[in-house]
Design a protein around this motif. Structure first.
Motif, PDB file in Angstrom:
ATOM      1  N   VAL A  28       0.837  -1.207   0.000  1.00  0.00           N
ATOM      2  CA  VAL A  28       0.000   0.000   0.000  1.00  0.00           C
ATOM      3  C   VAL A  28       0.868   1.252   0.000  1.00  0.00           C
ATOM      4  CG1 VAL A  28      -1.645   1.349   1.358  1.00  0.00           C
ATOM      5  CG2 VAL A  28      -1.999  -1.109   1.072  1.00  0.00           C
ATOM      6  N   ARG A  29       1.904   1.253   0.826  1.00  0.00           N
ATOM      7  CA  ARG A  29       2.782   2.421   0.891  1.00  0.00           C
ATOM      8  C   ARG A  29       3.539   2.624  -0.419  1.00  0.00           C
ATOM      9  NH1 ARG A  29       3.227   7.433   2.130  1.00  0.00           N
ATOM     10  NH2 ARG A  29       5.343   8.112   2.683  1.00  0.00           N
ATOM     11  N   ALA A  30       4.012   1.543  -1.038  1.00  0.00           N
ATOM     12  CA  ALA A  30       4.700   1.650  -2.320  1.00  0.00           C
ATOM     13  C   ALA A  30       3.782   2.235  -3.386  1.00  0.00           C
ATOM     14  CB  ALA A  30       5.214   0.281  -2.760  1.00  0.00           C
ATOM     15  N   THR A  31       2.509   1.856  -3.333  1.00  0.00           N
ATOM     16  CA  THR A  31       1.530   2.393  -4.282  1.00  0.00           C
ATOM     17  C   THR A  31       1.318   3.884  -4.035  1.00  0.00           C
ATOM     18  OG1 THR A  31       0.427   0.238  -4.327  1.00  0.00           O
ATOM     19  CG2 THR A  31      -0.796   2.125  -5.183  1.00  0.00           C
ATOM     20  N   GLU A  32       1.202   4.270  -2.767  1.00  0.00           N
ATOM     21  CA  GLU A  32       1.034   5.688  -2.423  1.00  0.00           C
ATOM     22  C   GLU A  32       2.216   6.525  -2.901  1.00  0.00           C
ATOM     23  OE1 GLU A  32      -1.516   5.018   1.745  1.00  0.00           O
ATOM     24  OE2 GLU A  32       0.616   5.514   1.796  1.00  0.00           O
ATOM     25  N   LEU A  33       3.407   5.966  -2.827  1.00  0.00           N
ATOM     26  CA  LEU A  33       4.613   6.691  -3.238  1.00  0.00           C
ATOM     27  C   LEU A  33       4.796   6.711  -4.751  1.00  0.00           C
ATOM     28  CD1 LEU A  33       7.114   5.341  -0.553  1.00  0.00           C
ATOM     29  CD2 LEU A  33       6.192   7.672  -0.698  1.00  0.00           C
ATOM     30  N   GLY A  34       3.990   5.945  -5.456  1.00  0.00           N
ATOM     31  CA  GLY A  34       4.085   5.926  -6.911  1.00  0.00           C
ATOM     32  C   GLY A  34       5.208   5.071  -7.458  1.00  0.00           C
ATOM     33  N   LEU A  35       5.674   4.099  -6.677  1.00  0.00           N
ATOM     34  CA  LEU A  35       6.740   3.223  -7.171  1.00  0.00           C
ATOM     35  C   LEU A  35       6.234   2.384  -8.342  1.00  0.00           C
ATOM     36  CD1 LEU A  35       8.577   1.913  -3.972  1.00  0.00           C
ATOM     37  CD2 LEU A  35       8.834   4.063  -5.195  1.00  0.00           C
ATOM     38  N   ALA A  36       7.134   2.104  -9.256  1.00  0.00           N
ATOM     39  CA  ALA A  36       6.752   1.319 -10.431  1.00  0.00           C
ATOM     40  C   ALA A  36       6.614  -0.159 -10.089  1.00  0.00           C
ATOM     41  CB  ALA A  36       7.787   1.499 -11.533  1.00  0.00           C
ATOM     42  N   ALA A  37       7.374  -0.625  -9.104  1.00  0.00           N
ATOM     43  CA  ALA A  37       7.318  -2.029  -8.703  1.00  0.00           C
ATOM     44  C   ALA A  37       7.948  -2.175  -7.323  1.00  0.00           C
ATOM     45  CB  ALA A  37       8.044  -2.921  -9.713  1.00  0.00           C
ATOM     46  N   LEU A  38       7.635  -3.289  -6.679  1.00  0.00           N
ATOM     47  CA  LEU A  38       8.189  -3.581  -5.359  1.00  0.00           C
ATOM     48  C   LEU A  38       8.574  -5.048  -5.299  1.00  0.00           C
ATOM     49  CD1 LEU A  38       8.692  -2.795  -2.324  1.00  0.00           C
ATOM     50  CD2 LEU A  38       6.348  -3.576  -1.889  1.00  0.00           C
ATOM     51  N   ALA A  39       9.799  -5.318  -4.855  1.00  0.00           N
ATOM     52  CA  ALA A  39      10.245  -6.700  -4.663  1.00  0.00           C
ATOM     53  C   ALA A  39      10.124  -7.066  -3.192  1.00  0.00           C
ATOM     54  CB  ALA A  39      11.694  -6.860  -5.125  1.00  0.00           C
ATOM     55  N   ILE A  40       9.488  -8.180  -2.902  1.00  0.00           N
ATOM     56  CA  ILE A  40       9.453  -8.717  -1.542  1.00  0.00           C
ATOM     57  C   ILE A  40      10.549  -9.768  -1.447  1.00  0.00           C
ATOM     58  CG2 ILE A  40       8.099 -10.027   0.133  1.00  0.00           C
ATOM     59  CD1 ILE A  40       7.175  -7.161  -0.232  1.00  0.00           C
ATOM     60  N   THR A  41      11.541  -9.499  -0.583  1.00  0.00           N
ATOM     61  CA  THR A  41      12.730 -10.356  -0.525  1.00  0.00           C
ATOM     62  C   THR A  41      13.047 -10.698   0.933  1.00  0.00           C
ATOM     63  OG1 THR A  41      14.128  -8.376  -0.538  1.00  0.00           O
ATOM     64  CG2 THR A  41      13.696  -9.408  -2.655  1.00  0.00           C
ATOM     65  N   ASP A  42      12.211 -11.491   1.542  1.00  0.00           N
ATOM     66  CA  ASP A  42      12.426 -11.869   2.935  1.00  0.00           C
ATOM     67  C   ASP A  42      13.645 -12.772   3.074  1.00  0.00           C
ATOM     68  OD1 ASP A  42      10.406 -10.630   4.600  1.00  0.00           O
ATOM     69  OD2 ASP A  42       8.960 -11.718   3.390  1.00  0.00           O
ATOM     70  N   ARG A  43      14.268 -12.730   4.256  1.00  0.00           N
ATOM     71  CA  ARG A  43      15.479 -13.494   4.525  1.00  0.00           C
ATOM     72  C   ARG A  43      15.183 -14.994   4.513  1.00  0.00           C
ATOM     73  NH1 ARG A  43      20.099 -12.598   7.802  1.00  0.00           N
ATOM     74  NH2 ARG A  43      19.961 -10.445   7.037  1.00  0.00           N
ATOM     75  N   HIS A  44      15.789 -15.700   3.560  1.00  0.00           N
ATOM     76  CA  HIS A  44      15.680 -17.160   3.451  1.00  0.00           C
ATOM     77  C   HIS A  44      14.229 -17.628   3.441  1.00  0.00           C
ATOM     78  CE1 HIS A  44      19.898 -17.159   5.432  1.00  0.00           C
ATOM     79  NE2 HIS A  44      20.019 -17.221   4.124  1.00  0.00           N
TER      80      HIS A  44
END
Length: 346
Positions: A28-44
């Protein structure tokens, strides 16, 4: 000039006692900021991507699926799935790392990562405290991943940002690896920093006041806008623009996944529903040695018809296979859900 930006390195609270925001909050926050994409990269782990996927579909944000791994004696590396096959390899890699480590840990070597590297993108996280080691290490990552290898530069508004960026440029240039901007996100807004301090203290088994250098020096590990990243990387704007190159190369979506049950649950020449029917009939004769009551026979026929129509036979056979193994090993197991009360299961 404006350059679209994609955040490529982001942990959620599924990085247990590390991330301080839920996956959907980050989306939601990435969308509000207008980011083109977001990678979810949790540890292991890939655990956080499901909730992120649901939120991203609602918001229209492009979601990149990946994980952060820390191989033994090597740098932290972010691995991103470009397609369905690459996602499968990431799952296999993490499974291997978990199987050969104590519960809650993941042990992987550089060679093991190389074995599962096909069609996977790699972003080696540059560490200012490991400069000499990384200068010699980066070419090896490039040899494995080829043009899918990048160096991730992360700046946190510190007093040495300008010098660090020059250092990162030099390292990447020496290794022949493109430099890319990232932020190493741990929470979606700066206000989550106190919570991050708390979970860090819990993880380390100390009081917040005793964290010392284990505490981030500022609250900059939050999602930032395109303008903020352009400001941080003003001396090397290509690093921001290159995030979109990576985002465009990653086309995999969780929508591509379907249940794929193992073929070996059925004997050769039998269909799942045919085999399930045979097992159920054999079980019924064992449960009712004096003859299966008419009402039970009708219940079995009705349930098998529904299971066949919904194509759930493979699911029932998979559960039966797990239960059979557990009982052979003396492991207590218990069914749950409405199917556990069915005559077929009984």
């Amino acid at each position: 000039a404006r350059r679209p930006y994609a955040e490529l390195h982001c942990r959620t609270n599924y990085s247990f006692l590390e991330g301080a925001s839920h996956p959907d909050e980050l989306v939601v926050r990435a969308t509000e900021l207008g980011l083109a994409a977001l990678a979810i990269t949790d540890r292991h782990s890939l655990a956080g991507v499901v909730r992120a996927h649901v939120a991203a579909k609602q918001s229209g944000l492009k979601l990149l699926i990946g994980t952060e791994v820390l191989p033994q004696a090597h740098s932290t590396v972010v691995l991103l799935a470009t397609n369905r096959a690459a996602y499968g390899r990431l799952c296999q890699l993490l499974t291997r790392g978990r199987q050969q480590a104590p519960k809650g840990e993941c042990h992987l070597t550089f060679a093991e990562i190389a074995n599962y590297s096909a069609e996977v993108l790699a972003g080696v996280v540059l560490d200012p405290t490991a400069r000499e080691r990384q200068i010699s290490e980066l070419p090896h990552w490039r040899e494995v991943f080829g043009d899918r290898c990048y160096a991730l530069a992360e700046l946190q508004r510190g007093p040495r940002d300008a010098a660090l960026l020059r250092q990162y440029q030099h390292q990447a240039q020496q290794a022949g690896v493109p430099l890319v901007a990232a932020n190493g996100v741990y929470y979606h807004v700066p206000e989550r920093r106190p919570l991050h301090d708390v979970v860090t203290a819990i993880r380390l088994g100390c009081a917040v006041a005793e964290l010392g250098s284990q505490r981030f020096p500022n609250g900059e590990r939050h999602l930032k806008s395109e303008a903020e990243l352009q400001s941080l990387f003003a001396a090397y704007p290509q690093a921001v623009a290159r995030t979109m190159e990576i985002a465009d190369r990653c086309t995999f979506s969780l929508d591509e996944l379907r249940y794929e049950y193992p073929e070996e649950i059925c004997p050769s020449g039998e269909t799942p529903i045919g085999y399930l029917t045979r097992l159920t009939q054999e079980g019924a004769r064992q449960r009712y040695p004096g003859g299966v009551p008419q009402a039970i026979q009708e219940t079995i026929r009705r349930e098998l018809r529904i299971i066949g129509e919904l194509k759930y036979a493979a699911y029932f056979l998979t559960v039966q296979d797990l239960v059979k193994f557990a009982r052979s090993q003396g492991i207590l197991c218990q069914g749950r859900g409405s199917a556990a009360n069915s005559a077929v299961c009984y």
